[in-house]
Design an enzyme around this catalytic site. Structure first.
Site, PDB file in Angstrom:
ATOM      1  N   LYS A 190       0.829  -1.216   0.000  1.00 11.22           N
ATOM      2  CA  LYS A 190       0.000   0.000   0.000  1.00 11.22           C
ATOM      3  C   LYS A 190       0.863   1.265   0.000  1.00 11.22           C
ATOM      4  O   LYS A 190       2.082   1.203   0.119  1.00 11.22           O
ATOM      5  CB  LYS A 190      -0.965  -0.027   1.185  1.00 11.22           C
ATOM      6  CG  LYS A 190      -1.898  -1.238   1.180  1.00 11.22           C
ATOM      7  CD  LYS A 190      -2.929  -1.188   0.037  1.00 11.22           C
ATOM      8  CE  LYS A 190      -3.471  -2.546  -0.351  1.00 11.22           C
ATOM      9  NZ  LYS A 190      -4.485  -3.096   0.512  1.00 11.22           N
TER      10      LYS A 190
HETATM   11  C1  LIG Z   1      -5.543  -4.210   0.847  1.00  9.31           C
HETATM   12  C2  LIG Z   1      -7.009  -3.973   0.833  1.00  9.31           C
HETATM   13  C3  LIG Z   1      -7.821  -4.321   1.915  1.00  9.31           C
HETATM   14  C4  LIG Z   1      -7.322  -5.119   3.072  1.00  9.31           C
HETATM   15  O1  LIG Z   1      -6.287  -4.515   3.748  1.00  9.31           O
HETATM   16  P1  LIG Z   1      -5.465  -5.364   4.843  1.00  9.31           P
HETATM   17  O2  LIG Z   1      -4.753  -4.298   5.598  1.00  9.31           O
HETATM   18  O3  LIG Z   1      -4.557  -6.268   4.091  1.00  9.31           O
HETATM   19  O4  LIG Z   1      -6.448  -6.082   5.668  1.00  9.31           O
HETATM   20  C5  LIG Z   1      -9.162  -3.979   1.864  1.00  9.31           C
HETATM   21  N1  LIG Z   1      -9.681  -3.335   0.817  1.00  9.31           N
HETATM   22  C6  LIG Z   1      -8.936  -3.002  -0.256  1.00  9.31           C
HETATM   23  C7  LIG Z   1      -9.573  -2.263  -1.389  1.00  9.31           C
HETATM   24  C8  LIG Z   1      -7.572  -3.328  -0.284  1.00  9.31           C
HETATM   25  O5  LIG Z   1      -6.852  -3.028  -1.357  1.00  9.31           O
END
Ligand SMILES: *Cc1c(COP(=O)(O)O)cnc(C)c1O
Length: 389
Positions: A190
């Site tokens: 991210k």
């Molecule tokens: C990565 C992601 C999540 C989940 O995030 P985590 O921190 O891995 O639980 C949820 N929604 C979207 C759109 C994502 O890209």
């Protein structure tokens, strides 16, 4: 086309994060401090994030999935209530709805923006609908004025999935501050990372306190202090909660990732513009320009590979990119393509034509602040070779 001389020497990992010496030093000092669990660093990180977003409350958790789950529980909806979201998201968005005892309902996206289409949302509202989860796809803010209007008109809650949208703004306002809750991810790929981690923004103090309590076994407030320097304190279990708290080790990384957030955003924008220029004369479809009066988070640079135009299908394109040592991602195969959801809800990709076409044509190129100029040129070359331009 697959000239081995011209391929990148070393595999370029998709979404590899930029970690500086500051993060490393902070983690080491936390490890040496004797307090590595939820403590002062988490509190400092929450405060930084809260101020950055201009929100009243921020609670750090161990994932965005946990943030979505607890946000939905905090709405205290009747089991079986319907929650409308997009078919073009990570499975965690849907799984959180299911785990909260609610029923996911999909509303198709707009083909060019890839975000949930407010008209499609309205078409899916039933007497059982209670909430909407917009996902700011790739960092592009959803049309929040229309979505909030719909929510008000039909008396629905809004929980924003901001996993791609730490830096995004819509008409001057931070994404994640429109809805009752805004949920962020600090997963490795991210915009900023804590290894694993998440954050939830809340508008109300009572919601924030409820989430904090549920995130730590349902124990009475500030249970993390029970081994602190004020001496042992009793706790009481007031709900059957979860184990969703963030650790100081994770927050140590997050604090310094925040310090570099804007710098990294600028670097990603630079790469984004370079990609746009380089691909203007070839047949791939590049991302829609950011809308006026919004700030794009530049989380994913997605191109669409239309076989009729590119002479190559998406999956063959991926193989060629891999051959050139360029790691790519797919965000996302639309949710109705997955057997579990087909079985459970009878979803069919044909009912969500835009999301399914995108899911079958899309590729995400590397877009990390860590990329060197050379990496960016190699990605561009790889794309050009792979479509045979
Ligand atoms: C990565 C992601 C999540 C989940 O995030 P985590 O921190 O891995 O639980 C949820 N929604 C979207 C759109 C994502 O890209």
């Amino acid at each position: 086309m697959c000239d081995p001389v011209r391929k990148k020497e070393k595999f370029l990992i998709f979404g590899s994060p930029e970690i500086g010496e500051e993060e490393i030093g902070e983690v080491v000092s936390t490890l040496r401090s004797g307090w590595i669990g939820t403590g002062p660093k988490v509190a400092a990180f929450e405060e930084m994030f809260r101020v950055y977003c201009g929100s009243d409350h921020a609670i750090a958790l161990n994932s965005c999935t946990a943030a979505l789950h607890l946000s939905l529980l905090a709405l205290k909806l009747e089991p079986g209530s319907e929650v409308i979201t997009t078919p073009l998201t990570f499975c965690a968005t849907i799984n959180a709805i299911i785990h909260a005892g609610l029923v996911p309902v999909l509303a198709d996206v707009d083909y060019s923006t890839m975000n949930i289409d407010p008209e499609q949302i309205e078409a899916k509202i039933t007497p059982k609908t209670r909430a909407i989860i917009p996902v700011h796809f790739a960092g592009r803010p959803c049309q929040m004025d229309l979505i909030m209007e719909l929510a008000e008109k039909h008396n629905l809650y809004v929980v924003e999935d901001c996993a791609h949208a730490v830096e995004s703004r819509y008409k001057g306002k931070k994404t994640g501050t429109f809805g009752r809750f805004g949920c962020f991810s600090f997963y490795v790929t991210k915009n900023m990372t804590t290894g694993e981690g998440g954050m939830v923004l809340a508008q109300k103090g009572e919601d924030a306190a409820w989430i904090k309590m549920l995130a730590l076994h349902g124990m009475s407030a500030d249970a993390w202090k029970r081994f602190g320097d004020e001496g042992y304190k009793h706790y009481y279990v007031v709900e059957s909660g979860f184990k969703y708290n963030m650790m100081d080790i994770q927050a140590s990384i997050g604090i310094h990732q925040m310090n570099r957030l804007e710098k990294n955003w600028k670097r990603r924008k630079e790469i984004w513009d370079q990609y746009n220029n380089a691909f203007s004369e070839i047949e791939v479809i590049v991302p829609e320009k950011p809308a006026k009066d919004t700030r794009h988070g530049y989380h994913l640079y997605t191109i669409l590979i239309d076989r009729d135009k590119c002479g190559v299908c998406r999956d063959e394109f991926i193989k060629r990119m891999t051959y050139h040592n360029i790691g790519v991602g797919v965000h996302y195969l639309s949710l109705p393509e997955h057997p579990f959801y087909q079985r459970q809800f009878g979803w069919n990709p044909q009912d969500y034509p835009n999301a399914s076409i995108i899911g079958r044509q899309t590729i995400s190129l590397p877009l990390s602040a860590k990329l060197t100029d050379r990496d960016v040129l190699d990605v561009i070359k790889g794309v050009k070779y792979s479509i045979g331009a």
